[in-house]
Scaffold this motif. Sequence first.
Motif, PDB file in Angstrom:
ATOM      1  N   SER A 148       0.839  -1.198   0.000  1.00 39.53           N
ATOM      2  CA  SER A 148       0.000   0.000   0.000  1.00 39.53           C
ATOM      3  C   SER A 148       0.876   1.251   0.000  1.00 39.53           C
ATOM      4  CB  SER A 148      -0.892   0.007   1.243  1.00 39.53           C
ATOM      5  OG  SER A 148      -0.086   0.061   2.411  1.00 39.53           O
ATOM      6  N   ASP A 177      -0.213   0.214  -4.389  1.00 40.23           N
ATOM      7  CA  ASP A 177      -1.552   0.781  -4.556  1.00 40.23           C
ATOM      8  C   ASP A 177      -1.561   2.240  -4.081  1.00 40.23           C
ATOM      9  OD1 ASP A 177      -4.183   1.322  -4.889  1.00 40.23           O
ATOM     10  OD2 ASP A 177      -4.911   0.054  -3.249  1.00 40.23           O
ATOM     11  N   ASN A 179      -3.611   4.692  -3.489  1.00 41.77           N
ATOM     12  CA  ASN A 179      -5.027   5.093  -3.333  1.00 41.77           C
ATOM     13  C   ASN A 179      -5.153   6.413  -2.579  1.00 41.77           C
ATOM     14  OD1 ASN A 179      -4.467   4.347  -0.718  1.00 41.77           O
ATOM     15  ND2 ASN A 179      -5.991   2.722  -0.591  1.00 41.77           N
TER      16      ASN A 179
HETATM   17 MG    MG Z   1      -3.284   3.668   1.035  1.00 45.31          MG
END
Ligand code: MG
Length: 293
Positions: A148, A177, A179
């Motif tokens: 992440s 990722d 995000n």
């Molecule tokens: Mg994140």
Amino acid sequence: MNAEELNRLAERAWRIRRYALQMGEVQGQGYIGQALGYADVLATAYCHAMRLRPEDPAWEGRDRFLLSHGHYAIALYAAMLEAGILPVEELETYGSDDSRLPMSGMATYTPGMEISGGSLGQGLAIGVGMALGLKLKRSESFVYNSMSDGELNEGSTWEAAAGAAHHRLGNLICIVDLNRQQADGPPAQVTDYEPVHAKFAAFGWHVQRIDGNDLAAVVQAFDTARLLPGGQPRVILVDTLMGKGVPFLETRDKNHFIRVDPPEWQQAIAVLDAARPEFAARLAAGQRAAGAC
Ligand SMILES: [Mg+2]
Ligand SMILES: Cc1ncc(C[n+]2csc(CCOP(=O)(O)OP(=O)(O)O)c2C)c(N)n1
């Protein structure tokens, strides 16, 4: 990949989202925004790129997928259900006592789960060790470390990144990722990681940055990473949208860990079904998606 193959892969990604929502409903809460956002990446990994034998998850010749961000387990279980590594009926046990599907990924519980992630920032270092071992054995297997963007704040990540380049681990593919979310808020407000492309490049990595919800771009990036000759470790930075595919979850605030009211799970599933009725009909009829996974 032609348009028909891409549509089949889109069905896999759709099912991964659907299974993740069904598991979320079992517990009434979970890291569902991440699962919806990351489904296109996982479909590509498990149903296109990786060498696997679903009936033998410990097969020596397999590619390894390390879930460094163990809290994304719900997303990985959904992909493993779709890939046939886990039986779909097991979905109902998600997060319950004695289940093989605990809420954080545990190698000793779940077939196909390579590591017990979740202590963030460990996966890349483990991946370096595994990739070095496989290289010394002249194995053709790849190690995919999935992590992440919060893990970009861990010093161990960068120590491992330096080691991977030093050991010329061309069999190591890291996926991050992006995000733009951590438990404490957006990374730009916690500890900014940009410019992340330039940072990995400076560490000697081959770097791609793509829209992680553009399935064709994800497939192309995985193919590039796999087929690139030489010993440069490879990283695919994927910009994803949390909650992708369910608009009322895409826009939800503080979506690191979502509690969804009971009727909203069914609402979210209905939104997915309405978006791809042909996929929903095949699933309702108990049919597997077309094509090999
Ligand atoms: Mg994140
Ligand atoms: C070493 C370590 N520090 C802190 C935590 C607590 N923690 C759990 S999830 C999380 C958020 C990390 O960011 P990211 O994984 O990008 O969050 P997401 O995108 O899933 O919201 C944190 C800090 C942890 N699991 N491990």
